[in-house]
Design a protein around this motif. Sequence first.
Motif, short mmCIF file in Angstrom:
data_model
loop_
_atom_site.label_atom_id
_atom_site.label_comp_id
_atom_site.label_asym_id
_atom_site.label_seq_id
_atom_site.Cartn_x
_atom_site.Cartn_y
_atom_site.Cartn_z
N GLU A 217 7.72 -10.28 7.05
CA GLU A 217 8.29 -10.81 5.81
C GLU A 217 7.20 -11.25 4.84
OE1 GLU A 217 11.21 -14.45 4.30
OE2 GLU A 217 10.90 -14.10 6.44
N ARG A 218 6.11 -11.84 5.37
CA ARG A 218 5.06 -12.37 4.51
C ARG A 218 3.81 -11.49 4.49
NH1 ARG A 218 7.76 -16.94 6.23
NH2 ARG A 218 8.10 -18.54 4.62
N LEU A 219 3.55 -10.78 5.55
CA LEU A 219 2.30 -10.02 5.67
C LEU A 219 2.61 -8.53 5.80
CD1 LEU A 219 0.37 -12.37 8.13
CD2 LEU A 219 0.26 -12.33 5.63
N ASP A 220 2.79 -7.89 4.66
CA ASP A 220 3.16 -6.47 4.60
C ASP A 220 2.40 -5.85 3.44
OD1 ASP A 220 4.33 -4.00 4.73
OD2 ASP A 220 6.40 -4.70 4.53
N ALA A 221 1.46 -4.95 3.75
CA ALA A 221 0.59 -4.37 2.72
C ALA A 221 0.69 -2.85 2.72
CB ALA A 221 -0.86 -4.80 2.96
N ILE A 222 0.33 -2.27 1.60
CA ILE A 222 0.30 -0.82 1.44
C ILE A 222 -1.10 -0.40 0.96
CG2 ILE A 222 1.18 1.16 0.15
CD1 ILE A 222 3.20 0.13 2.09
N VAL A 223 -1.69 0.57 1.66
CA VAL A 223 -2.96 1.16 1.24
C VAL A 223 -2.66 2.55 0.68
CG1 VAL A 223 -5.26 1.93 1.94
CG2 VAL A 223 -4.23 -0.10 3.01
N PRO A 224 -2.88 2.77 -0.61
CA PRO A 224 -2.58 4.09 -1.18
C PRO A 224 -3.56 5.16 -0.68
CG PRO A 224 -2.68 2.39 -2.88
CD PRO A 224 -3.27 1.79 -1.63
N LEU A 225 -3.00 6.30 -0.30
CA LEU A 225 -3.77 7.51 0.03
C LEU A 225 -3.32 8.56 -0.98
CD1 LEU A 225 -5.68 9.02 2.08
CD2 LEU A 225 -3.58 9.73 3.24
N VAL A 226 -4.16 8.80 -2.00
CA VAL A 226 -3.72 9.55 -3.18
C VAL A 226 -4.57 10.81 -3.34
CG1 VAL A 226 -3.35 9.44 -5.67
CG2 VAL A 226 -3.01 7.39 -4.27
N TYR A 227 -3.88 11.94 -3.39
CA TYR A 227 -4.55 13.22 -3.63
C TYR A 227 -4.90 13.37 -5.12
CZ TYR A 227 -3.44 15.07 1.02
OH TYR A 227 -3.38 15.30 2.39
#
Length: 535
Positions: free
Chosen positions: A354-364
């Motif tokens: 709920e509090r610790l949720d991250a996204i790392v973009p992998l972008v072409y």
Amino acid sequence: MKKTLKATGIATAFALVIAGCSNEAVDLQVSDEEVTQEEKEETINTSSNNEGVKEFNLTVEETHWMFNEEVMEDAWTYNGSLPGEEIRVQEGDKVIVNVENQLDEPTALHLHGFPVPNEMDGVPGITQNAIMPGETFTYEYEADIPGTYWYHSHQDGARQVDKGLYGVFIVEPKDEEDYDIDEVIVIDEWSSMGMGDMDQGNMNDGDMDHRNMNDGDMDHGNMNDGHMNHGNMNSNEEGENHNMDGMTHAEMMNRMYDTPLINGKAAPEIEAIEVQEVGKTKLRFVNAGLFTQVVSIPGHSYKITHYDGQAVNEPEAIQGTPFRIAPAERFDVEIELDQTGAWGIQIYAEENKERLDAIVPLVYEGYEDNDLETEEASSSFFDISSYGETKEVDYGEITREYEMILGTDDGGETCTINDKQFPNHESYEVEEGDVVKFTIENDTEVDHPMHMHGEFFNVISKDGTPISGSPIVKDTLNIRPGETYEIVFEAKNPGIWMFHCHEFHHANAGMMAEVRYKGFAPDFTVDPDIPNKPE
């Protein structure tokens, strides 16, 4: 199931500081305000030293750090960077690290996972005296084992690492496979309520008198029992009551840590990994935090090639299966770049999503303006015990066997090994040449990532069943509630080595032991005036 996230505001540059040729002496402390970028690069690349010697200067200092445009805190850093400057060397290099302490309290630097000589292990009161304010300590070792490692403070670790004292150390092998991209993803979390400074009973701010640790015996004199008394911690933060009375340690952790960090940045400033179609990416995941994290890589098949920097035998491609990475563990992942688009690698704390949720973009390339695609996390997870191809390993005849029961006598406020609590801890004696087997059982309700200093170990069974996949060589192994593992190692690096939980609050609460070589005596003298705090 795919999900989309807006990519607006996500930076798409992913910078690394990488040391150059093998004959460089590198000073990582170069101020951008004093020199131009070109002058900085020239300074780094033209400083000369003997062939095969890499020298680094790390200054430990407080830095006003911007996690994003809205969140700014005073962090503790190496050379003003969070994480600390990446140290990357080649196999066979001699490495020299000069650590200057500009904090107002002692510190020390531990090279996590890499088997250095005992006097270079960076554990105050055990292998050295802590580095006092204004002083410098030099660490020297040979980079003879390739892999992904990291470095961090081992002085009052629950506080100092939590405030930012960690960085990545990489040893590239001589026959390194070529990758189009080789990036590090350091996972951490931050508490807006100051978890790293919270009162843990009488164990905070020097109340623990560690000064009588003669010859590494860790006699702490009149220490308190280490109960993690978190007191009456309330917050007037709008919309939420942070009264901590009656909460377990795990519940307080979930309440207080609220900002996921990737390479020292919080959303929307988490930098993207920019890739091109038809290539191969190596991502080195490092968990520098306190929570077991789940990593979900969408849309691509990938291989987990290394655990804690050590190679997996014949890893097979997997897809749609997330993996867990516990505190202090490292996983090297190889991704085939054959699915164009803009993707979001999801990383979240398993017990605090709920509090610790991250996204790392992998972008072409060409998809920078697209929404990020993610995948619904699977309910099944990667199983380290059956992954890869089996391979016969001759461990030798086992000459010593020990048990390590991870427990608590009060529901989690204190942590024990074999019912013993640091500093009245368990000590396992070995002799050089021994083949030692540990049976480690978790008799608590929370994860315990157990880290052994000074040696790699082989994981040979899980819950009574022999490992069926690749041989598993690690320095940190997460033992989940109710699990039992058997590990084996050859005693070949004399010293006094810590064996402890790498959820630093658990170590601080007593879950620390030592592996002691018979007859070994440290080559330093404990200074009774220095407040050495090794946990």
